[in-house]
Design a protein around this motif. Sequence first.
Motif, mmCIF file in Angstrom:
data_model
loop_
_atom_site.group_PDB
_atom_site.id
_atom_site.type_symbol
_atom_site.label_atom_id
_atom_site.label_comp_id
_atom_site.label_asym_id
_atom_site.label_seq_id
_atom_site.Cartn_x
_atom_site.Cartn_y
_atom_site.Cartn_z
ATOM 1 N N ARG A 136 -6.839 -26.136 18.124
ATOM 2 C CA ARG A 136 -6.078 -27.412 17.890
ATOM 3 C C ARG A 136 -5.336 -27.956 19.202
ATOM 4 N NH1 ARG A 136 -1.870 -26.442 12.967
ATOM 5 N NH2 ARG A 136 -3.470 -25.555 11.519
ATOM 6 N N GLU A 137 -5.451 -26.726 20.364
ATOM 7 C CA GLU A 137 -4.839 -27.173 21.631
ATOM 8 C C GLU A 137 -5.883 -27.514 22.681
ATOM 9 O OE1 GLU A 137 -1.478 -27.027 22.321
ATOM 10 O OE2 GLU A 137 -1.377 -26.808 20.120
ATOM 11 N N TYR B 216 -2.994 -16.844 22.383
ATOM 12 C CA TYR B 216 -1.971 -17.214 21.350
ATOM 13 C C TYR B 216 -0.732 -16.945 21.798
ATOM 14 C CZ TYR B 216 0.508 -17.987 17.142
ATOM 15 O OH TYR B 216 1.638 -18.509 16.262
ATOM 16 N N LEU C 15 1.402 -20.093 22.461
ATOM 17 C CA LEU C 15 1.880 -20.776 21.519
ATOM 18 C C LEU C 15 3.001 -19.816 20.602
ATOM 19 C CD1 LEU C 15 -1.328 -22.137 19.947
ATOM 20 C CD2 LEU C 15 0.429 -23.462 20.692
ATOM 21 N N LYS D 201 6.606 -20.886 20.493
ATOM 22 C CA LYS D 201 6.753 -22.289 19.815
ATOM 23 C C LYS D 201 7.163 -22.139 18.451
ATOM 24 C CE LYS D 201 4.296 -25.693 22.154
ATOM 25 N NZ LYS D 201 2.987 -26.609 22.043
#
Lengths: 325, 325, 325, 325
Positions: B111-112, B317, B321, B324
């Motif tokens: 998704r990134e 990851y 992320l 987050k």
Amino acid sequence: MEHILSWIRRRRPGASATATQRNEQDTPEILSGLLEGKTCGAPLCAVFQNSDARSEDYDAFRFVPRPGHADFTAYIKTDGANDFRGGGHYSGRLMAPLVFAGALCAQLLEREGIALGAHIHSIGPIADTPFDPVHTTKEQLLAVQQAPFPAVDAEKGKRMQARILEAAGRHDSVGGVVECCILGLPAGLGDPIFDGLENRIAQAVFGIPAVKGVEFGDGFAAACASGSTNNDAFYYEGNTVRTRTNHNGGILGGHATGMPVLFKAAFKPTPSIGIEQESVDLSTGEPARIRVSGRHDPCVVPRAVPCVEAAAAVALYDLLLGGKR
Amino acid sequence: MEHILSWIRRRRPGASATATQRNEQDTPEILSGLLEGKTCGAPLCAVFQNSDARSEDYDAFRFVPRPGHADFTAYIKTDGANDFRGGGHYSGRLMAPLVFAGALCAQLLEREGIALGAHIHSIGPIADTPFDPVHTTKEQLLAVQQAPFPAVDAEKGKRMQARILEAAGRHDSVGGVVECCILGLPAGLGDPIFDGLENRIAQAVFGIPAVKGVEFGDGFAAACASGSTNNDAFYYEGNTVRTRTNHNGGILGGHATGMPVLFKAAFKPTPSIGIEQESVDLSTGEPARIRVSGRHDPCVVPRAVPCVEAAAAVALYDLLLGGKR
Amino acid sequence: MEHILSWIRRRRPGASATATQRNEQDTPEILSGLLEGKTCGAPLCAVFQNSDARSEDYDAFRFVPRPGHADFTAYIKTDGANDFRGGGHYSGRLMAPLVFAGALCAQLLEREGIALGAHIHSIGPIADTPFDPVHTTKEQLLAVQQAPFPAVDAEKGKRMQARILEAAGRHDSVGGVVECCILGLPAGLGDPIFDGLENRIAQAVFGIPAVKGVEFGDGFAAACASGSTNNDAFYYEGNTVRTRTNHNGGILGGHATGMPVLFKAAFKPTPSIGIEQESVDLSTGEPARIRVSGRHDPCVVPRAVPCVEAAAAVALYDLLLGGKR
Amino acid sequence: MEHILSWIRRRRPGASATATQRNEQDTPEILSGLLEGKTCGAPLCAVFQNSDARSEDYDAFRFVPRPGHADFTAYIKTDGANDFRGGGHYSGRLMAPLVFAGALCAQLLEREGIALGAHIHSIGPIADTPFDPVHTTKEQLLAVQQAPFPAVDAEKGKRMQARILEAAGRHDSVGGVVECCILGLPAGLGDPIFDGLENRIAQAVFGIPAVKGVEFGDGFAAACASGSTNNDAFYYEGNTVRTRTNHNGGILGGHATGMPVLFKAAFKPTPSIGIEQESVDLSTGEPARIRVSGRHDPCVVPRAVPCVEAAAAVALYDLLLGGKR
């Protein structure tokens, strides 16, 4: 403190012809944690002041990053706010505190009967005599630490130094490999999966600038071996289980076997060279040329030897004693 | 879930002639964290039951450790209380959960805009075509993941398989190297010193059993290079800074440069071989002989390819992320 | 920096009649991390030198621990190696760096629309007007921070000061409660179970010396309430869900509800008092008497107000922004 | 295992008239980590299946959050993806694994001579006889653990139960306070500042749903005391330093003094009540009314007693033994 300073001196610039001519005294100033010569339980804080840095040497790199160096990524990461002077947080100078911490950890490990030492395994294609994976002794490790140049074979050491000076003469740089040996680790040390000896040591050693590879025992060479030749046969020596060979570098399943633990770290050549290179000007978005004129090591490997020992000592201290209260 | 299962299938035993003939279905049972096909914020718990393990295959190793395997260190670490069945906590079977987690992380990374893929770089001396360090595309990574054997060059793949079967015929085993490429990492990713990309990826990848070395970019070969050849020159392609070469594997100062990140992991040959070896009997303190007769991989490397991808995905990851919320 | 110094000034000794008469300037010296007035990505290191400590004031406590103080436990923990001067690592002086860090975190939180402030809820039985759990505004929090004494109601503040001076006159000390309010936290912030807002804030606030209790919303009073009176009814105000009351202190299930987050911290009376007390002499193993004669606060609560804000700011920063890279 | 199950039984629903009538067997299924009745070094994984959950009881709360409950914050945090069935990750049912872990940790602590136990300090205004802060014995702690209702004074326990049933009769709920005592902690245990005993225990205990306050020793009452009355005088009893009183709850400077460690946790009344309340419908953005009809505890405090012990045991195990390898 004397033991710590002896480690720091081995990393110090200006100490030999092959190293940068900056002359940092590298004497740590203790701010807290020490009372009457003993640690007192409070955090131990030591400061290394920069006494001989010439920040103007670095002005040229503020917007024109040196190829192969962290100038570019530091600039991007901080949107240009990075401290570009002396390489800032990416300077090899950050290794002074690592060596300080590592020398302290090594003292604590010594009380547990653990000794460690490293040497230059090779500078480019010129290789030193490697550590014997089965029979290396504590005395041999100490001898390399006390030698003027960190090679087991002094003759090979001279050829390495010549190679470094030859590269320096061309305003170029060379890389090399450091080999480290750890004796006396209790069998079983290390936690499973992500916290084994290999994981923790590798995480620490990759923290040294310019390290691009870490391998344990035969490492990449093991990928070309057969199980029948790579396995280390067990046998009893008195009541102790030992292995006849040590292709696995003293580690199985992430845990120490009780045999010497051996690993190597590959260092790339210093990126700061006096040859003109292609780069970019981040302030204008235009192409640029750069030639690095400051006082830089043509080869970081000799000074990196105590850094590798220090990184290993910190990782081992954490695994072995970090939780003891 | 379909994406996750496709990764797990690539690691599954029994899938090819070169792998162990155990036939685990490797279908995870989800205990929590999933509601109506979506993660629901609670911890995602998946269980892999052992459906085709024959614990009696392992009885022989309870007190007579296999050379090169974690049997010995696990026994010492736990004072003999370790679960010896199937290699216990040191079984390659532990990689099923890692691949599960890695496949999930890879979805989140996608998704990134981040893609990653691996292939067999070499089995013993037989080398695949390596990934192009500058020009590798997402499509090329996907193609290897979908190939029946994880090699870029199918012809080389066949020679690798022949080599594995030849070793198996001698009841021996072989090692190899896996190469992994990560595309789309934002420049600057990674934290300084001990938490850079190299540190975190290495810490994760050394968690895969049999990995004995990890290198980034040219790695150990860089130790033989000169600064003038190893530095990667910067240039502008539109508004983006790129490097003309990529000897540094897309990482400078622990941070991503924005170029492809490349690393290799060296796997030793499987220690479980059908050739008789010298060992010890830990219950009697006497010498012993051992011949491993269970169903073991003559080479773990083909099945390890998705494990390397998974370890990298988990590490990335966490860096990108993990914080987050 | 001006914002940070304003927080440090609020904690500074010598600023009012109710505080210790030591006169520390409390100006941090920045060693790293700041370049041209902006953080540069490297660790921010600030040092507070002790300019007006009189170590001889503490000689009496080296072996005769002050009742109620950490002298005894620090001695035992370190086998007598602890730095007894000024209370060492247990000195309230350690709060200067916490306030430095907290003021910095508060600036970063402010960019996310988060404001926080504290006041003295009570000194002994004398209580200030509490924060309104539903309607408190950012301006009200700021007003208390800028007031000469950190009370909402200046008249109550005067009575508190009188109470402190009265205790000081008897060479005794008093305790109190600090209340803190946080505005603008996004609904949902906080992680489950052990990493919720309550867990993280409490862990940080108990790091302030003399804190013996932490409660959120109605806290201990909620233990005497009924569900029907303690539950906070939800309603829509425009598109935002709010609660009509706020007995739960803006936290449900460890996550922020979007309402003001309110908590209180209970401070015990300063243990260092001028009244003679019973103790022991750890060097002789004999009973001893002690009377503390140095310059100590008769009540730490006024100076603790910015410490509570700082501890909360650090915990929130870590939960909200700590992982962003 | 028998010891662990005895702790789990104390938390089990359906065991008394004052608890929810759900009838969970709460028998953990061990997936890994146990071999022939002993832990084997691999992660210990236990699963509690839900045998008597009626998910339809929870359908009403999917979009209409119960006031005072985590329904709302869980929904916001996960953008509506949260597992609303049974309260999902916020269910008191999550305490079964905590009690499992805590009972195991308590066994390991017992080997180090550490005992801990809790009782209901009060239900609303009805208070049990508190633990003696100086003289409580291991036998007294064990007696409360074995009593049918966890009160020191059985008569007070009956009045508490009557109070709970009375609230249940009104479809309402009540809160209370749990007091916990820990004996045998070595003096000096705990790390400075953010990792002291108070910090770590508070972080763990706030992980229990409904806890809104934690205090050590006299806690909030100490805020109203004077130094001269709150300080605990030291004296020698043989070679051991003890304190005559224990207002500080056995902790000074974050470290254990060697005296009993005492703390209290305040529980708010169960938010799930049978009285109609105001709420919102998150699916329509409209006001809503809710009346909770499932089988919920009118008071969680009796079943929370082993949870408090478990949280403390986990925190202490981590501080004391977590790092030993």
